[in-house]
Motif scaffolding. Structure first.
Motif, PDB file in Angstrom:
ATOM      1  N   ASN A 112      -2.895  81.268  17.370  1.00  0.00           N
ATOM      2  CA  ASN A 112      -4.013  80.699  18.039  1.00  0.00           C
ATOM      3  C   ASN A 112      -5.184  81.529  18.014  1.00  0.00           C
ATOM      4  OD1 ASN A 112      -4.991  78.779  19.569  1.00  0.00           O
ATOM      5  ND2 ASN A 112      -4.372  79.828  21.546  1.00  0.00           N
ATOM      6  N   PRO A 113      -5.678  81.715  16.867  1.00  0.00           N
ATOM      7  CA  PRO A 113      -6.898  82.625  16.616  1.00  0.00           C
ATOM      8  C   PRO A 113      -8.135  81.765  16.966  1.00  0.00           C
ATOM      9  CG  PRO A 113      -6.376  81.966  14.451  1.00  0.00           C
ATOM     10  CD  PRO A 113      -5.211  81.448  15.312  1.00  0.00           C
ATOM     11  N   ASP A 114      -9.255  82.221  17.634  1.00  0.00           N
ATOM     12  CA  ASP A 114     -10.742  81.434  17.321  1.00  0.00           C
ATOM     13  C   ASP A 114     -11.171  81.351  16.205  1.00  0.00           C
ATOM     14  OD1 ASP A 114     -10.774  81.374  20.456  1.00  0.00           O
ATOM     15  OD2 ASP A 114     -10.806  83.589  20.158  1.00  0.00           O
ATOM     16  N   LEU A 115     -10.794  82.264  15.040  1.00  0.00           N
ATOM     17  CA  LEU A 115     -11.129  82.220  13.708  1.00  0.00           C
ATOM     18  C   LEU A 115     -10.021  82.632  12.973  1.00  0.00           C
ATOM     19  CD1 LEU A 115     -13.499  81.966  11.526  1.00  0.00           C
ATOM     20  CD2 LEU A 115     -14.345  84.130  11.993  1.00  0.00           C
ATOM     21  N   LEU A 116     -10.100  81.879  11.693  1.00  0.00           N
ATOM     22  CA  LEU A 116      -9.019  82.429  10.564  1.00  0.00           C
ATOM     23  C   LEU A 116      -9.972  82.536   9.661  1.00  0.00           C
ATOM     24  CD1 LEU A 116      -6.335  82.623   9.144  1.00  0.00           C
ATOM     25  CD2 LEU A 116      -6.270  80.218   8.545  1.00  0.00           C
ATOM     26  N   ILE A 117      -9.747  83.829   8.846  1.00  0.00           N
ATOM     27  CA  ILE A 117     -10.640  84.119   7.583  1.00  0.00           C
ATOM     28  C   ILE A 117      -9.577  84.187   6.685  1.00  0.00           C
ATOM     29  CG2 ILE A 117     -12.047  85.790   6.543  1.00  0.00           C
ATOM     30  CD1 ILE A 117     -13.278  86.498   9.061  1.00  0.00           C
ATOM     31  N   ILE A 118      -9.645  83.418   5.446  1.00  0.00           N
ATOM     32  CA  ILE A 118      -8.905  83.615   4.407  1.00  0.00           C
ATOM     33  C   ILE A 118      -9.636  84.257   3.181  1.00  0.00           C
ATOM     34  CG2 ILE A 118      -7.493  82.443   2.542  1.00  0.00           C
ATOM     35  CD1 ILE A 118      -7.040  80.239   4.831  1.00  0.00           C
ATOM     36  N   LEU A 119      -9.246  85.511   3.001  1.00  0.00           N
ATOM     37  CA  LEU A 119      -9.790  86.474   1.815  1.00  0.00           C
ATOM     38  C   LEU A 119      -9.658  85.753   0.225  1.00  0.00           C
ATOM     39  CD1 LEU A 119      -9.075  89.827   3.740  1.00  0.00           C
ATOM     40  CD2 LEU A 119     -11.354  88.504   3.814  1.00  0.00           C
ATOM     41  N   GLY A 120      -9.914  84.700   0.214  1.00  0.00           N
ATOM     42  CA  GLY A 120      -9.679  84.191  -1.089  1.00  0.00           C
ATOM     43  C   GLY A 120      -8.447  84.040  -1.969  1.00  0.00           C
ATOM     44  N   ASP A 121      -8.414  83.185  -3.102  1.00  0.00           N
ATOM     45  CA  ASP A 121      -7.272  82.713  -3.414  1.00  0.00           C
ATOM     46  C   ASP A 121      -6.704  81.983  -2.497  1.00  0.00           C
ATOM     47  OD1 ASP A 121      -8.299  83.749  -5.777  1.00  0.00           O
ATOM     48  OD2 ASP A 121      -6.818  85.381  -6.367  1.00  0.00           O
ATOM     49  N   LEU A 122      -7.059  81.205  -1.851  1.00  0.00           N
ATOM     50  CA  LEU A 122      -6.359  80.164  -1.180  1.00  0.00           C
ATOM     51  C   LEU A 122      -5.160  79.422  -2.120  1.00  0.00           C
ATOM     52  CD1 LEU A 122      -5.957  78.214   1.344  1.00  0.00           C
ATOM     53  CD2 LEU A 122      -7.483  76.759   0.174  1.00  0.00           C
ATOM     54  N   LYS A 123      -5.532  79.219  -3.231  1.00  0.00           N
ATOM     55  CA  LYS A 123      -4.607  78.482  -4.125  1.00  0.00           C
ATOM     56  C   LYS A 123      -4.394  79.080  -5.243  1.00  0.00           C
ATOM     57  CE  LYS A 123      -8.192  75.772  -6.047  1.00  0.00           C
ATOM     58  NZ  LYS A 123      -7.798  75.867  -7.580  1.00  0.00           N
ATOM     59  N   GLU A 124      -3.225  78.812  -5.922  1.00  0.00           N
ATOM     60  CA  GLU A 124      -2.716  79.557  -7.260  1.00  0.00           C
ATOM     61  C   GLU A 124      -3.364  78.819  -8.317  1.00  0.00           C
ATOM     62  OE1 GLU A 124       0.096  81.745  -9.686  1.00  0.00           O
ATOM     63  OE2 GLU A 124      -0.914  82.298  -7.865  1.00  0.00           O
ATOM     64  N   PRO A 125      -3.217  77.613  -8.575  1.00  0.00           N
ATOM     65  CA  PRO A 125      -3.524  77.064  -9.839  1.00  0.00           C
ATOM     66  C   PRO A 125      -5.061  77.108  -9.955  1.00  0.00           C
ATOM     67  CG  PRO A 125      -1.900  75.586  -9.010  1.00  0.00           C
ATOM     68  CD  PRO A 125      -2.062  76.560  -7.984  1.00  0.00           C
ATOM     69  N   ILE A 126      -5.497  77.682 -11.045  1.00  0.00           N
ATOM     70  CA  ILE A 126      -7.067  77.422 -11.387  1.00  0.00           C
ATOM     71  C   ILE A 126      -7.630  76.049 -10.931  1.00  0.00           C
ATOM     72  CG2 ILE A 126      -9.073  77.888 -12.759  1.00  0.00           C
ATOM     73  CD1 ILE A 126      -7.523  80.511 -11.877  1.00  0.00           C
ATOM     74  N   GLY A 127      -7.174  75.097 -11.439  1.00  0.00           N
ATOM     75  CA  GLY A 127      -7.457  73.511 -11.291  1.00  0.00           C
ATOM     76  C   GLY A 127      -7.162  73.095 -10.017  1.00  0.00           C
ATOM     77  N   THR A 153      -9.812  86.925  15.760  1.00  0.00           N
ATOM     78  CA  THR A 153      -9.991  86.680  14.374  1.00  0.00           C
ATOM     79  C   THR A 153      -9.050  87.043  13.745  1.00  0.00           C
ATOM     80  OG1 THR A 153     -12.352  86.911  14.572  1.00  0.00           O
ATOM     81  CG2 THR A 153     -11.500  87.184  12.508  1.00  0.00           C
ATOM     82  N   LEU A 154      -8.170  86.161  13.002  1.00  0.00           N
ATOM     83  CA  LEU A 154      -7.028  86.395  12.063  1.00  0.00           C
ATOM     84  C   LEU A 154      -7.629  86.370  10.693  1.00  0.00           C
ATOM     85  CD1 LEU A 154      -3.819  86.559  11.909  1.00  0.00           C
ATOM     86  CD2 LEU A 154      -3.756  84.205  11.880  1.00  0.00           C
ATOM     87  N   LEU A 155      -7.059  87.842   9.764  1.00  0.00           N
ATOM     88  CA  LEU A 155      -7.307  87.580   8.637  1.00  0.00           C
ATOM     89  C   LEU A 155      -6.046  87.623   7.819  1.00  0.00           C
ATOM     90  CD1 LEU A 155      -9.619  91.016   8.370  1.00  0.00           C
ATOM     91  CD2 LEU A 155     -10.094  88.549   8.494  1.00  0.00           C
ATOM     92  N   VAL A 156      -6.131  86.752   6.580  1.00  0.00           N
ATOM     93  CA  VAL A 156      -4.982  86.863   5.477  1.00  0.00           C
ATOM     94  C   VAL A 156      -5.619  86.823   4.389  1.00  0.00           C
ATOM     95  CG1 VAL A 156      -3.283  85.506   7.130  1.00  0.00           C
ATOM     96  CG2 VAL A 156      -4.855  84.352   5.562  1.00  0.00           C
ATOM     97  N   ALA A 157      -4.856  87.288   3.351  1.00  0.00           N
ATOM     98  CA  ALA A 157      -5.440  87.544   1.858  1.00  0.00           C
ATOM     99  C   ALA A 157      -4.280  86.956   0.897  1.00  0.00           C
ATOM    100  CB  ALA A 157      -5.584  88.795   1.572  1.00  0.00           C
ATOM    101  N   ASP A 158      -4.957  86.008  -0.043  1.00  0.00           N
ATOM    102  CA  ASP A 158      -4.355  85.654  -1.321  1.00  0.00           C
ATOM    103  C   ASP A 158      -2.894  84.748  -0.957  1.00  0.00           C
ATOM    104  OD1 ASP A 158      -5.666  86.983  -3.413  1.00  0.00           O
ATOM    105  OD2 ASP A 158      -5.395  88.547  -2.092  1.00  0.00           O
ATOM    106  N   PRO A 159      -3.318  83.731  -0.154  1.00  0.00           N
ATOM    107  CA  PRO A 159      -1.957  82.813   0.119  1.00  0.00           C
ATOM    108  C   PRO A 159      -1.422  82.162  -1.254  1.00  0.00           C
ATOM    109  CG  PRO A 159      -3.637  82.251   1.811  1.00  0.00           C
ATOM    110  CD  PRO A 159      -4.285  83.188   0.435  1.00  0.00           C
ATOM    111  N   HIS A 160      -2.368  81.834  -1.986  1.00  0.00           N
ATOM    112  CA  HIS A 160      -1.936  81.262  -3.603  1.00  0.00           C
ATOM    113  C   HIS A 160      -1.109  80.064  -3.328  1.00  0.00           C
ATOM    114  CE1 HIS A 160      -3.439  84.213  -6.380  1.00  0.00           C
ATOM    115  NE2 HIS A 160      -3.318  85.039  -5.500  1.00  0.00           N
TER     116      HIS A 160
END
Length: 215
Positions: A55-70, A21-28
Motif C-alpha cells: 500500500n505505498p503512496d508511490l511505486l517507482i519501477i527502476l526500468g525494464d518493466l518488461k522482458e521482450p524488447i517489442g 515510496t516503494l522501489l523495485v527494479a527489473d521486473p521483466h
C-alpha cells in the motif's frame, strides 16, 4: 506462484515528499515469452498483489518493466492486467533498455507515468543503462546490473542476489525471483557511470553486510 516473502527483501521502501515510496527494479514481465517457457508463472499477478499489500503512496519501477524488447499482443495483455490491478497506486517507471513501446500499454492509466529518470528530494531514480543525466543529486537508485554474488560455504556454492553500493549509488537486484542475476563483477560493467568503480559494498536482501568486493 511467488509469495510476498519473495518480493519484500528485493524491494526498498523510502519516505519521500510524495509519501511512502516503494522501489523495485527489473521486473521483466513477460520473461516467459522470451525464454521459451510453456507455462505461465503468474509472476506479474503476484507482484501486483505484493504492491497492493504494501500500500505505498508511490511505486517507482527502476526500468525494464518488461522482458521482450517489442510489444506483442500477449505481452500487452499482461501489462494491461498488471496496471489494472494497480489503478489506485501512483506509478512512475524510469524507462529501461527493454521498455520500448511501453507507453502503448501505460497510456490508458492516468496514474502511471513513464520517464527517463526521476529527481525527487535530491534523490535520483533511473534504470542505469545510459550516461548520468546532468542534474544535481545526493543519492541515486538504479537497476540494470542485476547484482548477485557467489557464496561459498562448506563446499556448497550458490549465487545470491545482492544490493550493491558504490559511493552515492545503490544498485537494486531484480525483483523477479525467476531471474538469477549477474555476478557483480560483470553486472557493474553494464552501467556506464559505474565502470570506473574499483570496489563495491554488498548487502544481502536480508540486510546482512557481505563486505567490500574488489571489481
Amino acid at each position: 506462484m511467488p509469495s510476498f516473502s519473495d518480493f519484500k527483501p528485493l524491494s526498498l521502501q523510502l519516505k519521500t515528499s510524495l509519501g511512502r515510496t516503494l522501489l523495485v527494479a527489473d521486473p521483466h514481465i513477460g520473461f516467459e515469452l522470451s525464454r521459451g517457457l510453456r507455462v505461465r508463472t503468474g509472476f506479474e499477478e503476484s507482484l501486483a498483489e505484493f504492491v497492493l499489500d504494501e500500500n505505498p503512496d508511490l511505486l517507482i519501477i527502476l526500468g525494464d518493466l518488461k522482458e521482450p524488447i517489442g510489444l506483442s499482443f500477449r505481452l500487452k495483455e499482461m501489462l494491461l492486467q498488471f496496471f489494472s490491478e494497480l489503478k489506485d497506486v501512483k506509478v512512475i517507471i524510469t524507462k529501461g533498455n527493454h521498455d520500448g513501446r511501453v507507453e502503448e500499454a501505460t497510456r490508458k492509466f492516468p496514474n502511471v507515468e513513464v520517464r527517463d529518470y526521476l529527481l525527487l528530494d535530491g534523490k535520483l531514480f533511473l534504470h542505469g543503462h545510459r550516461k548520468l543525466p546532468k542534474v544535481e543529486f545526493n543519492e541515486a537508485f538504479l537497476g540494470h546490473a542485476h547484482p548477485a554474488y557467489t557464496l561459498k560455504s562448506g563446499g556448497v556454492i550458490r549465487k545470491a542476489k545482492v544490493f550493491a553500493r558504490f559511493e552515492r549509488f545503490l544498485v537494486l537486484p531484480t525483483v523477479n525471483p525467476y531471474i538469477e542475476g549477474f555476478d557483480i563483477r560483470e553486472g557493474v560493467k553494464l552501467v556506464p557511470f559505474l565502470r570506473g568503480a574499483r570496489e563495491i559494498d554488498l548487502f544481502l536482501p536480508e540486510g546482512v553486510y557481505l563486505g567490500r568486493v574488489t571489481l
